[in-house]
Design a protein around this motif. Structure first.
Motif, short mmCIF file in Angstrom:
data_model
loop_
_atom_site.label_atom_id
_atom_site.label_comp_id
_atom_site.label_asym_id
_atom_site.label_seq_id
_atom_site.Cartn_x
_atom_site.Cartn_y
_atom_site.Cartn_z
N PRO A 216 27.95 9.27 22.42
CA PRO A 216 29.05 9.09 21.46
C PRO A 216 30.00 7.97 21.87
CG PRO A 216 28.74 11.42 21.97
CD PRO A 216 27.90 10.65 22.94
N GLY A 217 30.58 7.31 20.88
CA GLY A 217 31.57 6.27 21.13
C GLY A 217 31.00 5.14 21.98
N ARG A 218 31.82 4.70 22.94
CA ARG A 218 31.39 3.63 23.84
C ARG A 218 30.96 4.15 25.20
NH1 ARG A 218 36.01 -1.03 22.57
NH2 ARG A 218 35.53 -1.23 20.34
N LEU A 219 30.72 5.44 25.29
CA LEU A 219 30.30 6.03 26.55
C LEU A 219 28.84 5.68 26.85
CD1 LEU A 219 31.76 9.65 26.14
CD2 LEU A 219 32.73 7.80 27.53
N THR A 220 28.55 5.48 28.12
CA THR A 220 27.16 5.37 28.52
C THR A 220 26.59 6.78 28.61
OG1 THR A 220 27.64 5.52 30.88
CG2 THR A 220 27.72 3.31 29.88
N ALA A 221 25.28 6.87 28.67
CA ALA A 221 24.65 8.18 28.80
C ALA A 221 25.12 8.89 30.06
CB ALA A 221 23.13 8.03 28.81
N GLU A 222 25.26 8.12 31.15
CA GLU A 222 25.71 8.71 32.42
C GLU A 222 27.14 9.24 32.31
OE1 GLU A 222 24.29 5.76 32.08
OE2 GLU A 222 22.31 6.27 32.90
N GLN A 223 28.03 8.46 31.67
CA GLN A 223 29.41 8.90 31.50
C GLN A 223 29.48 10.15 30.63
OE1 GLN A 223 30.94 5.21 29.90
NE2 GLN A 223 32.07 4.74 31.78
N PHE A 224 28.69 10.15 29.56
CA PHE A 224 28.69 11.31 28.67
C PHE A 224 28.25 12.57 29.40
CE2 PHE A 224 26.01 14.01 25.90
CZ PHE A 224 27.00 14.52 25.08
N LEU A 225 27.15 12.49 30.15
CA LEU A 225 26.65 13.66 30.88
C LEU A 225 27.65 14.11 31.94
CD1 LEU A 225 22.90 12.66 31.24
CD2 LEU A 225 23.87 14.41 29.72
N GLU A 226 28.34 13.15 32.57
CA GLU A 226 29.36 13.49 33.56
C GLU A 226 30.53 14.22 32.90
OE1 GLU A 226 31.70 11.25 37.24
OE2 GLU A 226 31.24 10.11 35.41
N LEU A 227 30.90 13.75 31.71
CA LEU A 227 32.00 14.39 30.98
C LEU A 227 31.62 15.81 30.55
CD1 LEU A 227 34.70 14.46 29.52
CD2 LEU A 227 33.69 13.12 27.68
N VAL A 228 30.40 15.99 30.08
CA VAL A 228 29.95 17.31 29.66
C VAL A 228 29.92 18.28 30.84
CG1 VAL A 228 27.99 18.63 28.76
CG2 VAL A 228 28.63 16.47 27.69
N GLU A 229 29.44 17.80 31.99
CA GLU A 229 29.41 18.64 33.19
C GLU A 229 30.82 19.04 33.60
OE1 GLU A 229 27.71 18.59 37.80
OE2 GLU A 229 27.41 16.87 36.49
N SER A 230 31.76 18.10 33.53
CA SER A 230 33.14 18.39 33.86
C SER A 230 33.73 19.41 32.89
CB SER A 230 33.97 17.10 33.83
OG SER A 230 35.33 17.36 34.08
N TYR A 231 33.42 19.27 31.61
CA TYR A 231 33.89 20.22 30.58
C TYR A 231 33.40 21.63 30.89
CZ TYR A 231 33.44 22.73 26.11
OH TYR A 231 33.43 23.68 25.13
N GLU A 232 32.13 21.75 31.24
CA GLU A 232 31.58 23.07 31.53
C GLU A 232 32.24 23.67 32.78
OE1 GLU A 232 29.63 24.81 29.67
OE2 GLU A 232 29.08 23.28 28.20
N GLN A 233 32.54 22.84 33.76
CA GLN A 233 33.21 23.33 34.97
C GLN A 233 34.61 23.85 34.67
OE1 GLN A 233 33.05 19.96 37.63
NE2 GLN A 233 30.95 20.41 38.32
N VAL A 234 35.38 23.07 33.89
CA VAL A 234 36.73 23.50 33.53
C VAL A 234 36.67 24.80 32.74
CG1 VAL A 234 38.79 22.90 32.16
CG2 VAL A 234 37.64 21.15 33.52
N LYS A 235 35.73 24.88 31.84
CA LYS A 235 35.58 26.08 31.02
C LYS A 235 35.25 27.30 31.88
CE LYS A 235 32.26 25.75 28.02
NZ LYS A 235 31.24 26.71 28.45
N ASP A 236 34.35 27.13 32.85
CA ASP A 236 33.97 28.24 33.72
C ASP A 236 35.14 28.67 34.61
OD1 ASP A 236 31.46 28.19 32.63
OD2 ASP A 236 30.52 27.13 34.29
N GLU A 237 35.87 27.69 35.12
CA GLU A 237 37.02 28.01 35.99
C GLU A 237 38.06 28.85 35.26
OE1 GLU A 237 38.49 24.25 37.27
OE2 GLU A 237 36.71 23.77 38.46
N ARG A 238 38.20 28.61 33.99
CA ARG A 238 39.21 29.33 33.20
C ARG A 238 38.64 30.55 32.49
NH1 ARG A 238 42.64 24.19 30.72
NH2 ARG A 238 42.93 23.18 32.74
#
Length: 573
Positions: A159-181
């Motif tokens: 999505p947007g101007r993200l590279t595939a690597e940036q996107f996957l890193e963002l998704v992984e970070s989102y899942e971590q934040v969600k699990d922590e909370r």
């Protein structure tokens, strides 16, 4: 109970044991058929109402099912969305299987995604975050594994101007934040519930013992995640009735797939298949137009009007010079129709995208016609409506022997409502329309309804977002019009680049746009008007009419057409 059904609807109602597949075209009474089927099963003793689950896709549709089942004496049957049913099971079994209360469900991904982006030091704008959220949702409901999803990313890009690597890193970070909370998102609810049933034999046994019969409405909209959960609920049984129309599959971008509906007979060789093709909604002229659009498409039903000889206008098409001319032309037509006695709430203007609504709102305002954009602000979320509901509930605690309308109107008058509408459009008129919609609900209340019962019903409506009709013209996108109907429908902006939308590439994407138009056409009961504009505001080059319009009218110019007179005329096949 079955006397009011036509022959095909009656077959549906009497086919009490699955598997049953109902191929139901637009306006053919599918909801009537399946609610009578459920009620007949309960009344005949074939069903225990506590062990029947009716499933659909929106809270509004679930509320309608509950209301109809209640009126037929089957109010004990559960009618829920897939997510509501899954969440109830998750909340019940989580403390038993995992321990402690179930995680809280996240209602909006944007904020958490923004925080996840900060963690991995990515600067992402709001629009990109929305696209990332949509991509996360698609991946989860499509039950995509790492390999297949990596291939999708490689072909479509991130999505947007993200590279595939940036996107996957963002998704992984989102899942971590969600699990922590200790939170789950909307799609996790389906996946977590499926995981519990699949991995815990005791959970599977309890769920399958609780529900023996399943009915799925709008089955063409089921996603792989929902289908997976449905199969787990069923186990090795086949007590399943599905209802759908492949021609109304308009949510493929969100993971919906008509393949489960179209492949039902292959999965269940012994299935009873019923085709509902008798249309009770639209005139024969509108039905013929819809049939022409879908001719030759996979799974398309051929509708037959229940009133083929009825005198009604042929659908019309109008060419305008510009978007502004189109908006003003449509507004003037609507003003004339209202002056001729058509109720404004019986009129809708349908468009491909929300951004088209602003110019139409202004044009309607110019001719003194009130309008409301469907989906802009939900009825029960409006401040004046929340205030009215609170005041009515409080007042209903006091027992009165007064007529219901007087009790309700006395409360509304204290909120500046009056029986007489204020002059002209504007905020005052909008507020009055909302309060008046509540007053009009008294007319729909069953005889003998008490003030307390009315207030309780209003609260139930608010919880289910079951909105009353407002005395205004509806502006809606084709997606949000699904499941609704009006006496008169105006379909605007039928140009290449708008319908089909410019980013629809390839056969499947174009065919989805075709189905969107089909949904729009079949919303109309008595009058259907289509229009397009040669020039857009601020654009230099002239547009071409939609390829679909060219199919419907052999006089529309384009690759397959020739010169035509400008202005309004009737469609000609």
């Amino acid at each position: 109970m079955l006397d009011g059904l036509d022959a095909e609807q009656r077959v549906v109602a009497e086919a009490l044991h699955g598997p049953v597949c109902v191929l139901a075209g637009a306006g053919t009474g599918k909801t009537r058929a399946i609610t009578h089927r459920i009620a007949y099963g309960v009344a005949s003793g074939a069903y225990d109402p506590a062990r029947v689950m009716a499933l659909t896709f929106t809270s509004r549709a679930a509320a309608e099912l509950r209301a109809r089942l209640g009126a037929l004496g089957a109010g004990a049957v559960r009618a829920r969305t897939f997510h509501a049913a899954a969440l109830a099971q998750l909340n019940h079994f989580w403390p038993i299987v995992v321990g402690g209360p179930a995680p809280r469900v996240l209602d909006y991904k944007g904020r958490l995604l923004g925080q996840a982006a900060e963690r991995v030091k990515l600067k992402v704008d709001v629009a990109t975050l929305r696209d990332v959220a949509a991509e996360i949702e698609w991946r989860k409901v499509s039950v995509q594994g790492p390999e297949s999803y990596t291939a999708r990313l490689a072909s479509r890009g991130a999505p947007g101007r993200l590279t595939a690597e940036q996107f996957l890193e963002l998704v992984e970070s989102y899942e971590q934040v969600k699990d922590e909370r200790r939170m789950l998102d909307f799609e996790d609810v389906l996946l977590a519930t499926a995981g519990m049933i699949e991995s815990e034999a005791s959970v599977a046994m309890q769920v399958r013992e609780s529900y023996r019969h399943f009915i799925v409405d709008e089955y063409q909209d089921v996603s792989p995640a929902q289908q997976q959960l449905l199969e787990l609920w069923l186990g090795d049984r086949s007590e399943l009735c599905v209802v759908g129309d492949a021609s109304q599959t308009i949510y493929s971008f969100a993971g919906a797939s008509s393949s489960y509906l179209l492949g039902f007979e292959r999965r269940y060789a012994e299935a009873t298949v019923v085709r509902l093709e008798r249309n009770y909604r639209s005139t024969g002229q509108i039905v013929d137009t819809a049939n022409r659009l879908m001719r030759g498409r996979e799974g398309a039903l051929r509708l037959v009007s229940a009133a083929p000889g009825e005198r009604a206008p042929e659908p019309g098409v109008t060419e305008y010079a510009s978007d502004l001319a189109e908006a003003r032309g449509v507004a003037t037509r609507i003003r004339d129709r209202i002056d001729a006695g058509v109720a404004p709430e019986g009129i809708a203007v349908l468009m491909r995208v929300n951004s088209q609504s602003a110019i139409l709102e202004r044009a309607l305002d110019e001719v003194g016609v009130g309008s409301r954009v469907r989906g802009a602000a939900r009825f029960f979320d409006q401040p004046e409506v929340r205030e009215a509901v609170q005041h009515l509930r409080a007042a209903a605690l006091t027992v009165t022997g007064e007529p219901l309308f007087k009790s309700v109107s006395d409360v509304l008058r204290r909120l500046d409502w009056s029986a007489q509408a204020p002059e002209g459009p504007g905020a005052v008129r909008t507020r009055w329309e909302s309060l008046n919609a509540i007053a009009r609900l008294v007319d729909d209340a069953p005889e003998g309804t008490t003030f307390r019962q009315f207030a309780d019903d209003l609260r139930a409506r608010a919880e289910a977002q079951h909105e009353p009709a407002l005395a205004v013209v509806t502006l809606a996108t084709l997606h949000s019009a699904k499941g609704l109907e009006w006496d008169e429908v105006y379909l605007v902006g039928l140009t290449e680049g708008m319908l089909p939308i410019s980013y629809a590439k390839g056969f499947d994407a174009i065919d989805e746009e075709r189905r969107l138009l089909y949904v729009g056409l079949t919303r109309a009961r008595r009058r259907l008007e289509l229009s397009w504009a040669r020039l857009g505001d601020g654009q230099r080059g002239e547009r071409e009419p939609s390829r679909f319009l060219q199919e419907l009218d052999n006089r529309t110019p384009g690759a397959a057409g020739g010169p035509q007179p400008a202005g309004r005329r009737r469609l000609r096949a």
